[in-house]
Design a protein around this motif. Sequence first.
Motif, mmCIF file in Angstrom:
data_model
loop_
_atom_site.group_PDB
_atom_site.id
_atom_site.type_symbol
_atom_site.label_atom_id
_atom_site.label_comp_id
_atom_site.label_asym_id
_atom_site.label_seq_id
_atom_site.Cartn_x
_atom_site.Cartn_y
_atom_site.Cartn_z
ATOM 1 N N ASN A 164 53.425 54.758 52.170
ATOM 2 C CA ASN A 164 53.977 55.497 51.029
ATOM 3 C C ASN A 164 53.102 56.688 50.637
ATOM 4 N N SER A 165 52.267 57.113 51.562
ATOM 5 C CA SER A 165 51.391 58.245 51.266
ATOM 6 C C SER A 165 52.197 59.547 51.249
ATOM 7 N N SER A 166 51.517 60.629 50.853
ATOM 8 C CA SER A 166 52.171 61.932 50.791
ATOM 9 C C SER A 166 52.137 62.667 52.124
ATOM 10 N N ASP A 167 51.503 62.092 53.127
ATOM 11 C CA ASP A 167 51.408 62.728 54.433
ATOM 12 C C ASP A 167 52.771 62.669 55.120
ATOM 13 N N PRO A 168 53.413 63.822 55.331
ATOM 14 C CA PRO A 168 54.754 63.809 55.928
ATOM 15 C C PRO A 168 54.771 63.275 57.355
ATOM 16 N N ALA A 169 53.628 63.286 58.015
ATOM 17 C CA ALA A 169 53.585 62.818 59.399
ATOM 18 C C ALA A 169 53.681 61.302 59.491
ATOM 19 N N THR A 170 53.228 60.597 58.465
ATOM 20 C CA THR A 170 53.216 59.132 58.521
ATOM 21 C C THR A 170 54.076 58.475 57.454
ATOM 22 N N ARG A 171 54.442 59.230 56.426
ATOM 23 C CA ARG A 171 55.188 58.646 55.322
ATOM 24 C C ARG A 171 56.486 58.005 55.832
ATOM 25 N N GLY A 172 56.741 56.779 55.372
ATOM 26 C CA GLY A 172 57.962 56.074 55.746
ATOM 27 C C GLY A 172 57.837 55.229 56.995
ATOM 28 N N THR A 173 56.722 55.327 57.699
ATOM 29 C CA THR A 173 56.550 54.527 58.906
ATOM 30 C C THR A 173 56.025 53.137 58.544
ATOM 31 N N TRP A 174 56.384 52.177 59.349
ATOM 32 C CA TRP A 174 55.948 50.792 59.134
ATOM 33 C C TRP A 174 54.782 50.491 60.067
ATOM 34 N N THR A 175 53.735 49.873 59.506
ATOM 35 C CA THR A 175 52.527 49.568 60.261
ATOM 36 C C THR A 175 52.270 48.065 60.245
ATOM 37 N N LEU A 176 52.014 47.517 61.410
ATOM 38 C CA LEU A 176 51.708 46.096 61.523
ATOM 39 C C LEU A 176 50.412 45.766 60.790
ATOM 40 N N ASN A 177 50.436 44.758 59.899
ATOM 41 C CA ASN A 177 49.201 44.355 59.219
ATOM 42 C C ASN A 177 48.853 42.879 59.451
ATOM 43 N N GLN A 178 49.752 42.117 60.033
ATOM 44 C CA GLN A 178 49.424 40.737 60.371
ATOM 45 C C GLN A 178 50.337 40.221 61.479
ATOM 46 N N ARG A 179 49.704 39.620 62.452
ATOM 47 C CA ARG A 179 50.433 38.892 63.491
ATOM 48 C C ARG A 179 49.594 37.668 63.827
ATOM 49 N N ARG A 180 50.122 36.513 63.488
ATOM 50 C CA ARG A 180 49.399 35.259 63.682
ATOM 51 C C ARG A 180 50.323 34.264 64.363
ATOM 52 N N ALA A 181 49.864 33.668 65.442
ATOM 53 C CA ALA A 181 50.676 32.694 66.174
ATOM 54 C C ALA A 181 49.761 31.638 66.763
ATOM 55 N N GLY A 182 50.210 30.412 66.706
ATOM 56 C CA GLY A 182 49.404 29.326 67.246
ATOM 57 C C GLY A 182 50.246 28.100 67.515
ATOM 58 N N ALA A 183 49.667 27.172 68.286
ATOM 59 C CA ALA A 183 50.362 25.939 68.617
ATOM 60 C C ALA A 183 49.337 24.871 68.961
ATOM 61 N N GLY A 184 49.724 23.610 68.777
ATOM 62 C CA GLY A 184 48.842 22.495 69.096
ATOM 63 C C GLY A 184 49.618 21.347 69.710
ATOM 64 N N LEU A 185 48.943 20.595 70.569
ATOM 65 C CA LEU A 185 49.543 19.433 71.231
ATOM 66 C C LEU A 185 48.521 18.308 71.206
ATOM 67 N N LYS A 186 48.974 17.098 70.859
ATOM 68 C CA LYS A 186 48.064 15.956 70.745
ATOM 69 C C LYS A 186 48.736 14.710 71.298
ATOM 70 N N TYR A 187 47.951 13.928 72.037
ATOM 71 C CA TYR A 187 48.451 12.674 72.614
ATOM 72 C C TYR A 187 47.553 11.530 72.167
ATOM 73 N N ASP A 188 48.145 10.479 71.603
ATOM 74 C CA ASP A 188 47.416 9.287 71.161
ATOM 75 C C ASP A 188 47.878 8.086 71.975
ATOM 76 N N TYR A 189 46.920 7.325 72.485
ATOM 77 C CA TYR A 189 47.231 6.088 73.207
ATOM 78 C C TYR A 189 46.639 4.923 72.421
ATOM 79 N N PHE A 190 47.494 3.992 71.989
ATOM 80 C CA PHE A 190 47.062 2.917 71.108
ATOM 81 C C PHE A 190 46.301 1.845 71.887
#
Length: 325
Positions: free
Chosen positions: A150-176
């Motif tokens: 939302n700056s006043s710079d016409p070159a960048t104003r209105g562009t969307w910028t990535l600020n977070q990308r988080r991804a993860g996964a887990g796998l667990k096996y239990d043997y009684f």
Amino acid sequence: DSDLNRWGAVVDVLTGSIKTMADGKVTISSPLLGDVVVPMSNISDMVTAEQVSLQTASGDLLKRRIVGMEAGNLRLEGDTTSLSLDNLGQINPPAKPEPAWTGSVKISGLWTEGNTDRRSVGASVEASRRAEADRISFDAAWDYSEDKDNSSDPATRGTWTLNQRRAGAGLKYDYFLSKKWYALATTRVLGDMLADIQLRFTAGAGLGYTWVEDSTTTFLTEVGLSYFNEEYRSATPSVDYLAARAAYKLTHAFTEKTKLVHGVEAFPSTENIRDTYLQAKTEIVTSLTDSMIASVAHVLDYDNTPAPGFDRMDNRVLLTIGWSF
């Protein structure tokens, strides 16, 4: 078919098929009387024409024909020894249901407009399958967020910028190993842009112990060893080491619809105690309908040796809605 002698004062012999025996009572399917329930203590003799399934008090299963009763024991065809009635758990026990996957899928979203224009979306899945001998658990989560310039710079104003990308996964096996003890193997991967983590990877094994497991509360603890590796998005050198792994998880149902899920997983290095990472998650989950759920969760990520210029601690509060299965 089976013959039951001296049942009460009216019927001396009852002929039919044994459907089941549990909790000291035998259910007989009689062609004339239908299903009849007879206390085991009222039966003085029992003979079956076909083999029946006999489950002992310790859970062992036998397939035998009963040829009579004598001195508090069932005499079994082909056996040199008999089965004590005190050691008899069930006759023709019901088949155990096949293990099924249970879990949930949740989604979240955010849109803000004004001084800060932000759009974000998240999704997560948790699933587990428990059998008599083992348990498999899986979880995965993804978060994505962008801010509008939302700056006043016409070159960048209105562009969307990535600020977070988080991804993860887990796998667990239990043997009684017993009702309380189990052996486990676990692995987890994570990428977190805000923490400068290109990839965090752990894989290890250990032992777990279930302290409480009833209709409302489950509490378990786990210890073991794990390989720990972190690769950074920046030029910071990657690190890897052998870590101890310590974890606990508490699940408690406040009501039929609302429950608490709290857990901590920590990885202190065996080479340098300063290299310690842990995650703590506390979540309240409530059922909105038979399948729809809503939850609020607080997640704390603590890395005692983060990438240069980054904080040790990240706190996240997540409001989600989802579906259980």
